[in-house]
Design a protein around this motif. Structure first.
Motif, PDB file in Angstrom:
ATOM      1  N   ALA A 111       1.239  -1.177   0.004  1.00  0.00           N
ATOM      2  CA  ALA A 111      -0.059  -0.349   0.320  1.00  0.00           C
ATOM      3  C   ALA A 111       1.088   1.021   0.331  1.00  0.00           C
ATOM      4  N   LEU A 121       1.155   3.732  -3.270  1.00  0.00           N
ATOM      5  CA  LEU A 121       0.710   5.343  -2.642  1.00  0.00           C
ATOM      6  C   LEU A 121       1.805   5.997  -3.515  1.00  0.00           C
ATOM      7  N   LYS A 170      -1.989   4.369  -7.746  1.00  0.00           N
ATOM      8  CA  LYS A 170      -2.929   5.090  -6.121  1.00  0.00           C
ATOM      9  C   LYS A 170      -4.933   4.236  -6.058  1.00  0.00           C
ATOM     10  N   TYR A 171      -5.040   4.101  -6.835  1.00  0.00           N
ATOM     11  CA  TYR A 171      -6.214   2.856  -6.766  1.00  0.00           C
ATOM     12  C   TYR A 171      -5.231   1.275  -5.896  1.00  0.00           C
ATOM     13  N   TYR A 205      -4.756   1.894  -2.799  1.00  0.00           N
ATOM     14  CA  TYR A 205      -6.182   1.710  -1.493  1.00  0.00           C
ATOM     15  C   TYR A 205      -6.919   0.308  -1.834  1.00  0.00           C
ATOM     16  N   SER A 222      -7.012  -1.535   1.981  1.00  0.00           N
ATOM     17  CA  SER A 222      -8.575  -2.182   2.299  1.00  0.00           C
ATOM     18  C   SER A 222      -8.725  -3.768   2.253  1.00  0.00           C
TER      19      SER A 222
END
Length: 137
Positions: free
Chosen positions: A39, A43, A114-115, A118, A122
């Motif tokens: 992550a 990011l 970026k997605y 995320y 999660s």
């Protein structure tokens, strides 16, 4: 200060006498660390080198196969079983596509990274829920 080392657990690990619950905890900790790292990396719009990513893809796929079996045998809720199954399909399919190089185009777009970061966050939250449920189940 008391000694907090569980010698029985350490002996069980060395001799292969690990309970299914202990095994799930042992396997989930690296998963949580992997997803926290991925992550952060994603990011920051970076990727993991393929020689590192390949064994991790296989580990993650294997983890979800083991987790699904553990959850079925432990009579987890249908919601949790559904989420585990979804992650299993994502990881087995993703590992197949990753091995074949079909996902390389995704890393060329900063928004995709970026997605993906995320998504990794999660999944990290889910893994924390798994660790909590293993402890309390």
């Amino acid at each position: 200060m008391p000694n907090h080392v569980n010698k029985g657990f350490n002996t069980a690990v060395l001799h292969g006498n690990v309970s299914p619950t202990d095994l799930m905890l042992i396997l989930t900790v690296p998963m949580a660390l992997i997803h926290a790292a991925f992550a952060l990396i994603s990011l920051r719009y970076l990727t993991v080198p393929r020689p590192i990513g390949l064994p991790i893809a296989f580990y993650e796929s294997t983890y979800y196969v083991i987790l699904l079996n553990y959850a079925l045998l432990s009579h987890y809720s249908m919601v949790l079983l559904g989420i585990i199954t979804l992650f299993l399909v994502i990881h087995v399919g993703g590992a197949y596509l990753y091995v074949n190089g079909a996902l390389s185009y995704l890393s060329r777009n900063r928004n995709n990274l970026k997605y993906y970061g995320y998504y990794e966050l999660s999944e990290l939250v889910f893994l924390i829920i798994v660790m909590t449920s293993v402890f309390t189940h």
